[in-house]
Design an enzyme around this catalytic site. Structure first.
Site, PDB file in Angstrom:
ATOM      1  N   LEU A   1      31.144  40.157  43.736  1.00  0.00           N
ATOM      2  CA  LEU A   1      32.037  41.107  44.174  1.00  0.00           C
ATOM      3  C   LEU A   1      32.317  42.123  43.141  1.00  0.00           C
ATOM      4  O   LEU A   1      32.538  41.572  42.319  1.00  0.00           O
ATOM      5  CB  LEU A   1      33.251  40.414  44.755  1.00  0.00           C
ATOM      6  N   SER A   2      32.307  43.548  43.585  1.00  0.00           N
ATOM      7  CA  SER A   2      32.617  44.576  42.490  1.00  0.00           C
ATOM      8  C   SER A   2      32.934  45.603  43.325  1.00  0.00           C
ATOM      9  O   SER A   2      32.478  46.274  44.607  1.00  0.00           O
ATOM     10  CB  SER A   2      31.437  44.844  41.705  1.00  0.00           C
ATOM     11  N   SER A   3      33.712  46.476  43.154  1.00  0.00           N
ATOM     12  CA  SER A   3      34.334  47.841  43.527  1.00  0.00           C
ATOM     13  C   SER A   3      33.066  48.797  43.651  1.00  0.00           C
ATOM     14  O   SER A   3      32.742  49.595  44.471  1.00  0.00           O
ATOM     15  CB  SER A   3      35.367  48.508  42.941  1.00  0.00           C
TER      16      SER A   3
ATOM     17  N   HIS B   1      39.441  39.713  42.957  1.00  0.00           N
ATOM     18  CA  HIS B   1      40.683  40.037  42.211  1.00  0.00           C
ATOM     19  C   HIS B   1      41.915  39.133  43.049  1.00  0.00           C
ATOM     20  O   HIS B   1      42.921  38.476  42.342  1.00  0.00           O
ATOM     21  CB  HIS B   1      41.323  41.402  42.783  1.00  0.00           C
TER      22      HIS B   1
ATOM     23  N   GLY C   1      38.880  38.500  35.046  1.00  0.00           N
ATOM     24  CA  GLY C   1      37.509  38.113  35.888  1.00  0.00           C
ATOM     25  C   GLY C   1      36.342  37.791  34.878  1.00  0.00           C
ATOM     26  O   GLY C   1      36.041  38.547  34.094  1.00  0.00           O
TER      27      GLY C   1
ATOM     28  N   MET D   1      41.848  47.655  38.375  1.00  0.00           N
ATOM     29  CA  MET D   1      41.681  49.129  38.630  1.00  0.00           C
ATOM     30  C   MET D   1      41.800  49.349  39.908  1.00  0.00           C
ATOM     31  O   MET D   1      41.440  50.552  40.597  1.00  0.00           O
ATOM     32  CB  MET D   1      40.290  49.661  38.256  1.00  0.00           C
ATOM     33  N   GLY D   2      42.224  48.276  40.968  1.00  0.00           N
ATOM     34  CA  GLY D   2      42.506  48.504  42.252  1.00  0.00           C
ATOM     35  C   GLY D   2      41.390  48.285  43.156  1.00  0.00           C
ATOM     36  O   GLY D   2      40.211  47.701  42.320  1.00  0.00           O
TER      37      GLY D   2
ATOM     38  N   GLN E   1      34.214  42.151  28.408  1.00  0.00           N
ATOM     39  CA  GLN E   1      35.526  42.479  28.492  1.00  0.00           C
ATOM     40  C   GLN E   1      36.442  41.547  28.037  1.00  0.00           C
ATOM     41  O   GLN E   1      37.353  41.641  27.442  1.00  0.00           O
ATOM     42  CB  GLN E   1      35.900  43.264  29.844  1.00  0.00           C
TER      43      GLN E   1
END
Lengths: 281, 281
Positions: B180-182, B33, B143, B26-27, B149
């Site tokens: 790590l996560s947006s 990523h 990931g 999702m960018g 998911q």
């Protein structure tokens, strides 16, 4: 004609086959299926038929167990029709574990046949998606007799962004107008003589619409009533838009289709007649 | 790196590309990523990333609107990581009409994150199926931080008979353990200092299980309680089987995973820790 039942073998047999045209069936083939096979030839390099009686699209009271299975005769017909490959998986091949992921179709799939066969189009869409994923065709053909199925599969294909052209084949009929169907085998000889009424009644509705009649609800009621007076038990007669099977909007011009499902003896027959674009006031 | 937004252009760019490895995102890319992109290189000939913030997997109260969008920086990172192709469709490209056909996942998708994000995995499965159909990869990487998911997509792929290997990439963490996560961008600096507790608590549960503790329900309660005592609002902490995320059966040996979702300030963070096979008495 090469016949495969395992998914892995089928995939291997499809490499370097050019443009693949898929024609899924439940077997017990008749001239309607064979017309699809013949048409398929003109759309690609390899014609691939499938035979699979898909339990997932039958309800608990449907005719899964007695659905006619005539595998050897089907193979002979397919070979004679020039079909290149046949995929005929067992249930263990296609459903090695209980199917838990399904294609969930929208509301329209719960109307018409979907109202009387709950879960039917969910089962159809799921198995066809699997067949698409296994065979990755460029073109797939389905008969127009199963008009709602064709629409559901066309919309599913578009909405799931599958690179597959979905084509419909014209319904093939007996001389007296009865649409060919495996389920005609359930008819007694007296029922078989009565069965063409379904098509006649649809033609009457079509003629009335083409003549300008726009009280669709009355036409539908009268058609169902005529069938029921002759021993049928009618699930529905419906005038709908061809494109999405929604009810026609007043004062818009649409290409229409009259669809019906009705039970005669132990057979549940479906049929439909397309009507060119007409205003629907 | 070539960037495409239209489905037709993307398809055209993928011909004669050999073995395609897809990495959907999702960018707002971070080192997690990029580790997937690097790993992807070893699994095929063409590494294809996608960036699409998928409205379908966000609930009405989720963070769709504020989800961080950093397209130019993402492109720079992908190019530097040697990614060959980027598919970055707009919503109009991927959903040119309202999506009416969905992948309907089973009950497990309504547990854990699915319980707190109704419809989330249905939206994830649907968009990933579309991305698969558009790009037809041989391998796809996701990931492990989004553990449920990954399981849903792995099962969907198998059950839909898609010829795609689904691989999981290890979670990348900050030095203090925070995955790590947006969504870490939503944390204030005080919250950021607190955030590593999530991973510490999961490690504590893991250590207890590895030491022989089998009262999973108590471990889950205690872990949630410790978080909540430090200002978190915990959705769940759960010890589950790695393979299917079902509850471990007594007296069977399973590879387990401890999963958690908890809200800290305006961020909802998820994390998990795998535990090698242990008896669960």
């Amino acid at each position: 004609m090469h016949i495969h039942s395992s998914i892995a073998e089928m995939r291997a047999a499809l490499t370097n086959r050019g443009r693949i045209v898929l024609v899924p069936t439940m077997g017990n083939l008749h001239a309607g299926h064979i017309a699809l096979m013949t048409s398929a030839r003109s759309h690609g390099d390899t014609v691939l038929a499938t035979i699979f009686v898909n339990r997932l699209q039958f309800g608990p009271n449907d005719d899964f167990d007695r659905y006619p299975r005539t595998f050897q005769a089907d193979c002979d017909q397919l070979a004679a029709a020039g079909v290149d490959l046949l995929f005929a998986p067992t249930e263990a091949d296609l459903y090695p574990e209980p199917q838990q992921y399904h294609v969930d179709p929208p509301e329209i799939a719960h109307q018409l046949d979907g109202e009387f066969r709950p879960g039917h189009f969910r089962g159809v869409a799921t198995v066809v998606l699997k067949l698409f994923n296994i065979t990755q065709p460029q073109v797939a053909l389905f008969g127009k007799k199963d008009y709602q199925q064709l629409m559901v599969l066309r919309h599913m294909t578009r909405q799931m962004a599958l690179p597959i052209d979905i084509l419909g084949g014209e319904t093939v009929r007996a001389d007296d107008g009865l649409a060919l169907s495996s389920r005609n085998a359930y008819l007694s000889s007296a029922e078989r003589a009565e069965a063409p009424r379904l098509h006649r009644v649809l033609n009457q509705v079509s003629a009335a619409v083409r003549a300008g009649e726009r009280e669709f609800a009355r036409l539908e009621r009268e058609a169902a009533s005529e069938l029921d007076q002759h021993g049928w038990k009618t699930d529905y007669v419906a005038v709908r838009r061809q494109a999405d099977l929604q009810r026609p909007q007043p004062r818009e011009e649409h290409a229409l289709v009259v669809l019906a499902a009705s039970r005669l003896g132990s057979a549940r027959l479906i049929d439909n007649v397309e009507i060119d674009a007409v205003g629907s006031r």
